[in-house]
Design an enzyme around this catalytic site. Structure first.
Site, mmCIF file in Angstrom:
data_model
loop_
_atom_site.group_PDB
_atom_site.id
_atom_site.type_symbol
_atom_site.label_atom_id
_atom_site.label_comp_id
_atom_site.label_asym_id
_atom_site.label_seq_id
_atom_site.Cartn_x
_atom_site.Cartn_y
_atom_site.Cartn_z
ATOM 1 N N HIS A 1 59.093 27.596 3.856
ATOM 2 C CA HIS A 1 60.272 28.259 4.276
ATOM 3 C C HIS A 1 60.140 29.523 3.687
ATOM 4 O O HIS A 1 60.979 30.578 4.708
ATOM 5 C CB HIS A 1 62.215 27.733 3.702
ATOM 6 C CG HIS A 1 62.265 26.759 3.927
ATOM 7 N ND1 HIS A 1 61.856 24.966 3.764
ATOM 8 C CD2 HIS A 1 62.833 26.064 5.094
ATOM 9 C CE1 HIS A 1 62.486 24.357 4.511
ATOM 10 N NE2 HIS A 1 62.485 24.567 5.205
ATOM 11 N N GLN B 1 59.288 23.188 19.243
ATOM 12 C CA GLN B 1 60.661 23.524 18.762
ATOM 13 C C GLN B 1 59.747 25.304 19.502
ATOM 14 O O GLN B 1 61.134 26.020 19.778
ATOM 15 C CB GLN B 1 60.855 23.558 17.064
ATOM 16 C CG GLN B 1 62.470 24.456 16.523
ATOM 17 C CD GLN B 1 62.605 23.639 15.776
ATOM 18 O OE1 GLN B 1 63.775 22.841 15.491
ATOM 19 N NE2 GLN B 1 62.587 24.733 14.352
HETATM 20 P P1 AMP Z 1 63.764 23.146 8.281
HETATM 21 O O1 AMP Z 1 64.844 23.557 6.880
HETATM 22 O O2 AMP Z 1 62.901 22.182 8.590
HETATM 23 O O3 AMP Z 1 64.507 23.067 10.603
HETATM 24 O O4 AMP Z 1 63.066 24.473 9.303
HETATM 25 C C1 AMP Z 1 63.139 25.714 9.028
HETATM 26 C C2 AMP Z 1 62.011 26.617 9.622
HETATM 27 O O5 AMP Z 1 60.838 26.255 8.525
HETATM 28 C C3 AMP Z 1 61.110 25.839 11.266
HETATM 29 O O6 AMP Z 1 61.119 27.369 11.808
HETATM 30 C C4 AMP Z 1 59.635 25.360 10.080
HETATM 31 O O7 AMP Z 1 59.457 25.570 11.448
HETATM 32 C C5 AMP Z 1 59.620 25.948 9.016
HETATM 33 N N1 AMP Z 1 59.566 25.367 8.163
HETATM 34 C C6 AMP Z 1 58.562 24.451 7.940
HETATM 35 N N2 AMP Z 1 58.120 23.932 7.168
HETATM 36 C C7 AMP Z 1 56.747 24.124 6.917
HETATM 37 C C8 AMP Z 1 55.777 24.893 6.637
HETATM 38 N N3 AMP Z 1 55.597 23.827 5.424
HETATM 39 N N4 AMP Z 1 55.095 25.925 6.471
HETATM 40 C C9 AMP Z 1 55.980 26.645 7.275
HETATM 41 N N5 AMP Z 1 57.029 26.593 8.101
HETATM 42 C C10 AMP Z 1 57.796 25.775 7.688
#
Ligand code: AMP
Length: 283
Positions: free
Chosen positions: A38, A154
């Site tokens: 994040h 997504q």
């Molecule tokens: P989430 O809180 O899981 O909804 O993720 C929020 C954003 O962070 C989304 O756009 C995810 O694709 C991105 N994200 C989650 N995990 C990772 C990661 N390991 N590396 C890069 N971006 C991520």
């Protein structure tokens, strides 16, 4: 100094002030339980835009399992500390009853993107994602928004929203940040025990193995069978899907041609924790 905003009304005031100054806004939507993945998105936004807004909202509309929603990690205090440390400008943490004050009358579907991978195993998920993202776009009025490659499908769905509704928003897809053992960082990893983290790292090594095979000319069906076999030998992990698709369209392919840009996408359970990962490869 980071500013924490908890209501739509206050957010609108803040956005109005930013727009008055002609400053640009970068949006990073998250569900909290933040990790370095994040934060990489936040850093990119800070570099590119005048003001960065991070939202923390565990969106009930995108969960198709109440168990998953209940168990989703919530670490608000720590998240705020991380975002202050990252020099994020605005942290928007709305309440579900304000975001969903009225039941949405709109529902979204995404053509062929609804017929594969996450959409099959999580019916209704992308309608929920689409609704919250459109709400956040409407509330924050960002110039750009950051999403991770980790949630590749997504990203494609949000790209369709931006294209189909002619939204004046630049989308940025950020690379996947991984643990040293290759496991893609995820809020859900917090629910894994140490031994399960080792097991889960096999998701990435399996994707890399599949990449190597495809580059050596092994056929798609054989590569898929090999991945399934690897998982069936692994008692503590259960494969939900492994797909080899065109990166641009996420269409399934039956043969691999030189020059193809492919995404290898996988979802698996480690105990009751559902994990997804993917790699993008060029043949
Ligand atoms: P989430 O809180 O899981 O909804 O993720 C929020 C954003 O962070 C989304 O756009 C995810 O694709 C991105 N994200 C989650 N995990 C990772 C990661 N390991 N590396 C890069 N971006 C991520």
């Amino acid at each position: 100094m980071s500013q924490i905003v908890r209501s739509k009304c206050n957010l609108k005031d803040v956005v109005r002030e930013i727009k008055k100054k002609n400053s640009t806004i970068g949006l990073v939507p998250t569900m909290g339980a933040l990790h370095k993945g994040h934060l990489s998105l936040v850093q990119m936004s800070i570099m590119q835009y005048d003001v960065t807004v991070v939202t923390i909202f565990v969106n009930p509309a995108q969960f198709n399992s109440s168990h998953d929603l209940d168990k989703y990690p919530r670490t608000e205090k720590h998240d705020i500390e991380l975002l202050i440390g990252a020099k994020c400008d605005i942290i928007f943490i709305p309440r579900a009853d304000e975001i969903y004050q009225f039941d949405p009358s709109v529902s979204l579907s995404f053509g062929h993107l609804e017929t594969l991978m996450e959409a099959i195993y999580r019916p209704g998920h992308f309608n929920g994602v689409g609704l919250i993202v459109m709400k956040l776009f409407g509330l924050v009025e960002p110039n750009g928004a950051y999403f991770g490659q980790k949630d590749l499908q997504q990203f494609k769905i949000i790209s369709s929203l931006v294209d189909d509704f002619e939204l004046p928003i630049t989308l940025h897809m950020a690379p996947i940040v991984r643990e040293i053992n290759g496991l893609a960082m995820s809020s859900r990893n917090r629910r894994l025990k140490e031994s399960q983290i080792d097991v889960a790292s096999k998701i990435y090594s399996t994707l890399k193995m599949a990449e190597k095979s495809l580059k050596e000319g092994v056929g798609i069906l054989v590569v898929k069978k090999n991945v399934e076999k690897l998982f069936s030998n692994e008692s503590s992990m259960e494969l939900e899907y492994f797909e080899i698709v065109q990166f641009e369209t996420l269409q399934n392919i039956s043969v691999v041609n030189e020059g193809d840009r492919l995404a290898l996408c996988l979802a698996a359970f480690v105990a009751d924790v559902r994990l997804i990962d993917n790699i993008i490869i060029e043949i």
